[in-house]
Scaffold this motif. Sequence first.
Motif, mmCIF file in Angstrom:
data_model
loop_
_atom_site.group_PDB
_atom_site.id
_atom_site.type_symbol
_atom_site.label_atom_id
_atom_site.label_comp_id
_atom_site.label_asym_id
_atom_site.label_seq_id
_atom_site.Cartn_x
_atom_site.Cartn_y
_atom_site.Cartn_z
ATOM 1 N N ARG A 250 0.814 -1.218 0.000
ATOM 2 C CA ARG A 250 0.000 0.000 0.000
ATOM 3 C C ARG A 250 0.846 1.266 0.000
ATOM 4 O O ARG A 250 0.302 2.364 -0.060
ATOM 5 C CB ARG A 250 -0.915 0.014 1.232
ATOM 6 N N ARG A 251 2.173 1.123 0.075
ATOM 7 C CA ARG A 251 3.035 2.309 0.186
ATOM 8 C C ARG A 251 4.087 2.392 -0.914
ATOM 9 O O ARG A 251 4.991 3.210 -0.841
ATOM 10 C CB ARG A 251 3.707 2.347 1.563
ATOM 11 N N HIS A 252 3.980 1.550 -1.958
ATOM 12 C CA HIS A 252 4.964 1.566 -3.035
ATOM 13 C C HIS A 252 4.303 1.727 -4.397
ATOM 14 O O HIS A 252 3.237 1.177 -4.656
ATOM 15 C CB HIS A 252 5.801 0.281 -3.030
ATOM 16 N N LEU A 253 4.966 2.488 -5.254
ATOM 17 C CA LEU A 253 4.560 2.667 -6.644
ATOM 18 C C LEU A 253 5.791 2.534 -7.530
ATOM 19 O O LEU A 253 6.915 2.769 -7.081
ATOM 20 C CB LEU A 253 3.935 4.051 -6.864
ATOM 21 N N ALA A 254 5.575 2.183 -8.775
ATOM 22 C CA ALA A 254 6.690 2.125 -9.726
ATOM 23 C C ALA A 254 7.018 3.521 -10.255
ATOM 24 O O ALA A 254 8.151 3.795 -10.644
ATOM 25 C CB ALA A 254 6.351 1.188 -10.884
ATOM 26 N N GLU A 255 6.030 4.393 -10.269
ATOM 27 C CA GLU A 255 6.223 5.794 -10.668
ATOM 28 C C GLU A 255 5.592 6.678 -9.606
ATOM 29 O O GLU A 255 4.426 6.502 -9.257
ATOM 30 C CB GLU A 255 5.572 6.078 -12.023
ATOM 31 N N PHE A 256 6.369 7.605 -9.088
ATOM 32 C CA PHE A 256 5.873 8.489 -8.036
ATOM 33 C C PHE A 256 6.626 9.810 -8.120
ATOM 34 O O PHE A 256 7.596 9.943 -8.874
ATOM 35 C CB PHE A 256 6.058 7.847 -6.653
ATOM 36 N N TYR A 257 6.185 10.779 -7.343
ATOM 37 C CA TYR A 257 6.792 12.109 -7.396
ATOM 38 C C TYR A 257 7.617 12.372 -6.146
ATOM 39 O O TYR A 257 7.223 12.001 -5.038
ATOM 40 C CB TYR A 257 5.717 13.176 -7.568
ATOM 41 N N MET A 258 8.773 12.999 -6.370
ATOM 42 C CA MET A 258 9.688 13.304 -5.274
ATOM 43 C C MET A 258 9.956 14.802 -5.200
ATOM 44 O O MET A 258 10.138 15.466 -6.227
ATOM 45 C CB MET A 258 11.017 12.580 -5.472
ATOM 46 N N VAL A 259 9.967 15.297 -3.981
ATOM 47 C CA VAL A 259 10.412 16.657 -3.693
ATOM 48 C C VAL A 259 11.805 16.536 -3.100
ATOM 49 O O VAL A 259 11.985 15.866 -2.082
ATOM 50 C CB VAL A 259 9.477 17.352 -2.696
ATOM 51 N N GLU A 260 12.793 17.139 -3.741
ATOM 52 C CA GLU A 260 14.174 17.004 -3.277
ATOM 53 C C GLU A 260 14.837 18.371 -3.213
ATOM 54 O O GLU A 260 14.566 19.238 -4.052
ATOM 55 C CB GLU A 260 14.963 16.080 -4.213
ATOM 56 N N LEU A 450 8.935 9.252 5.711
ATOM 57 C CA LEU A 450 8.419 10.224 4.752
ATOM 58 C C LEU A 450 9.556 11.004 4.100
ATOM 59 O O LEU A 450 9.570 11.197 2.887
ATOM 60 C CB LEU A 450 7.458 11.194 5.445
ATOM 61 N N PHE A 451 10.501 11.473 4.890
ATOM 62 C CA PHE A 451 11.681 12.187 4.392
ATOM 63 C C PHE A 451 12.918 11.335 4.640
ATOM 64 O O PHE A 451 12.991 10.608 5.637
ATOM 65 C CB PHE A 451 11.890 13.512 5.130
ATOM 66 N N GLY A 452 13.879 11.444 3.752
ATOM 67 C CA GLY A 452 15.186 10.864 3.971
ATOM 68 C C GLY A 452 16.242 11.831 3.482
ATOM 69 O O GLY A 452 16.072 12.473 2.438
ATOM 70 N N GLY A 453 17.321 11.966 4.241
ATOM 71 C CA GLY A 453 18.351 12.914 3.812
ATOM 72 C C GLY A 453 19.572 12.831 4.700
ATOM 73 O O GLY A 453 19.776 11.867 5.434
ATOM 74 N N GLY A 454 20.378 13.874 4.619
ATOM 75 C CA GLY A 454 21.576 13.921 5.437
ATOM 76 C C GLY A 454 22.621 14.849 4.862
ATOM 77 O O GLY A 454 22.409 15.494 3.822
ATOM 78 N N LEU A 455 23.728 14.932 5.562
ATOM 79 C CA LEU A 455 24.867 15.693 5.063
ATOM 80 C C LEU A 455 25.614 14.841 4.046
ATOM 81 O O LEU A 455 25.702 13.620 4.180
ATOM 82 C CB LEU A 455 25.794 16.070 6.211
ATOM 83 N N ARG A 456 26.157 15.494 3.007
ATOM 84 C CA ARG A 456 26.899 14.780 1.967
ATOM 85 C C ARG A 456 28.390 14.824 2.289
ATOM 86 O O ARG A 456 28.888 15.819 2.844
ATOM 87 C CB ARG A 456 26.639 15.415 0.593
ATOM 88 N N GLY A 492 21.120 17.609 2.021
ATOM 89 C CA GLY A 492 19.817 17.701 1.375
ATOM 90 C C GLY A 492 18.889 16.594 1.827
ATOM 91 O O GLY A 492 19.220 15.780 2.694
ATOM 92 N N PHE A 493 17.714 16.574 1.213
ATOM 93 C CA PHE A 493 16.703 15.597 1.593
ATOM 94 C C PHE A 493 15.744 15.365 0.439
ATOM 95 O O PHE A 493 15.702 16.126 -0.531
ATOM 96 C CB PHE A 493 15.917 16.076 2.829
ATOM 97 N N GLY A 494 14.977 14.294 0.567
ATOM 98 C CA GLY A 494 13.935 13.988 -0.403
ATOM 99 C C GLY A 494 12.668 13.580 0.322
ATOM 100 O O GLY A 494 12.709 12.968 1.395
ATOM 101 N N MET A 495 11.525 13.941 -0.256
ATOM 102 C CA MET A 495 10.230 13.592 0.324
ATOM 103 C C MET A 495 9.353 12.946 -0.748
ATOM 104 O O MET A 495 9.201 13.482 -1.844
ATOM 105 C CB MET A 495 9.513 14.830 0.862
ATOM 106 N N GLY A 496 8.787 11.793 -0.437
ATOM 107 C CA GLY A 496 7.831 11.171 -1.336
ATOM 108 C C GLY A 496 6.516 11.918 -1.282
ATOM 109 O O GLY A 496 5.856 11.958 -0.236
ATOM 110 N N PHE A 497 6.132 12.541 -2.402
ATOM 111 C CA PHE A 497 4.951 13.410 -2.404
ATOM 112 C C PHE A 497 3.668 12.630 -2.114
ATOM 113 O O PHE A 497 2.804 13.101 -1.361
ATOM 114 C CB PHE A 497 4.852 14.108 -3.768
ATOM 115 N N GLU A 498 3.526 11.450 -2.706
ATOM 116 C CA GLU A 498 2.317 10.657 -2.469
ATOM 117 C C GLU A 498 2.210 10.227 -1.005
ATOM 118 O O GLU A 498 1.116 10.212 -0.428
ATOM 119 C CB GLU A 498 2.285 9.436 -3.395
#
Length: 525
Positions: A250-260, A450-456, A492-498
Amino acid sequence: MLGVRCLFRSVRFCSSAPFPKHKPSAKLSVREALGAQNTSGERIKVQGWIRSVRSQKEVLFLHVNDGSSLESLQIVADSSLDSRELTFGSSVEIQGQLIKSPSKRQNVELKAEKIKVIGNCDAKAFPIKYKERHPLEYLRQYPHFRCRTNVLGSILRIRSEATAAIHSFFKDSGFVHIHTPVITSNDSEGAGELFQLEPSGKLKLPEKNFFNVPAFLTVSGQLHLEVMSGAFTQVFTFGPTFRAENSQSRRHLAEFYMVEAEISFVDSLQDLMQVIEELFKATAMMVLSNCPEDVELCHKFIAPGQKDRLEHMLKNNFLIISYTEAVEILKQASQNFTFTPEWGVDLQTEHEKYLVKHCGNIPVFVINYPLAIKPFYMRDNEDGPQHTQQDPATSTSRHLMLMNYRESRTSYQGLPHLPHHWPPASSGLPSSGYSIVAAVDLLVPGVGELFGGGLREERYHFLEERLARSGLTEVYQWYLDLRRFGSVPHGGFGMGFERYLQCILGVDNIKDVIPFPRFPHSCLL
């Protein structure tokens, strides 16, 4: 006499004064009509689809919706305008006078003078039925029709508003929007779950790649954002990403939108966490402000109680715990997990949801992960904890809040923020020979991560050693070059929009918050 006639004719045809014309009806959306202040009989035209029909002996009532609002516009017409073509689902154009409605259910109504059917609809054959509240599972069978229902209409308007809110947040915060490529030659996650691209038909080249190198659909725009962060101090992207993950969950898609997003000259996870929390809350507040009826419908019929849960998230500061603390909480839990929590192993969804519940259903940041379970570009904490320290006031208040929520639900009474280089004695791992990195995940109620990120890792020699050990030096030479020429601390970070929409609306299945869901064995339309 003839001369007078000629003179009159010349004046008539040469005069620049326009002839009086009948004022055309102003075209309004349903939303504009419902919000109109002038209800003194202004002539308007609306276009949309019939949501209901009620025919009486002398009067005809229609409700018409065009997708601009949840509420439909009531049309009142003389029974002489009735027609068999006026059915649920038919598209119409209606002209008439906008007047104040005598009914308490709406402020205005349209007194129709002309009704034109644009497209017929056989209501009996149409899979969406009038006054029937179809389950979301049923509607997934009809991706070409489900947008015409109230619930999907509301979700899609909220999705549109949330998109605008995210762009507004970044613009107001001084970020530059970057269009990162959909086609890429790298895998920023290192997961190997990619869709590889090949030309079809006559263009297919058996011995050569179209781009001379293997190309894939992107799983993330992060590495391209890191390129841009060498010229712009704050950048973000918002677009489709793809994962060839064979999951029907219920939480995975093959195509989804990311905010990064990527931010230069950042050397603390606290700076990233502040932006993440502000983005979450600012977007939610704008959605609640601009789509109150749509959000209310979702909270009422899809997820009762979600309104209070969302308010609880928005009014509290997000909590912060370390990965080590998270594992200890899970080990002390009375709940039996499908996957046994172990230090050095990634957290599963069941672990993430438990941690959020344990923390009082307040979003919680988990920081400082073992490098072994994070991507190669995460920054090593070997040079001291300054990269993960929080503001003392913020850290103390959030940690005390966490302690208060632990209460008697578990025998675990809370750990101090342990040194970043120590594993717990119970972990069974050696006390050296591994690295802890400045990574952060935000876990939220009902969803998990929901978000994943960190220092590079901005230090050349650290990154060079990691890539050499993985045999990736040649592939990522360009990434190393970024560290050779004007490198700066960044993160930086990324958030799964859905998943974000699932979180604020309480929608259980991710397939119901995207217009056209793509998942294994399903690519309808």
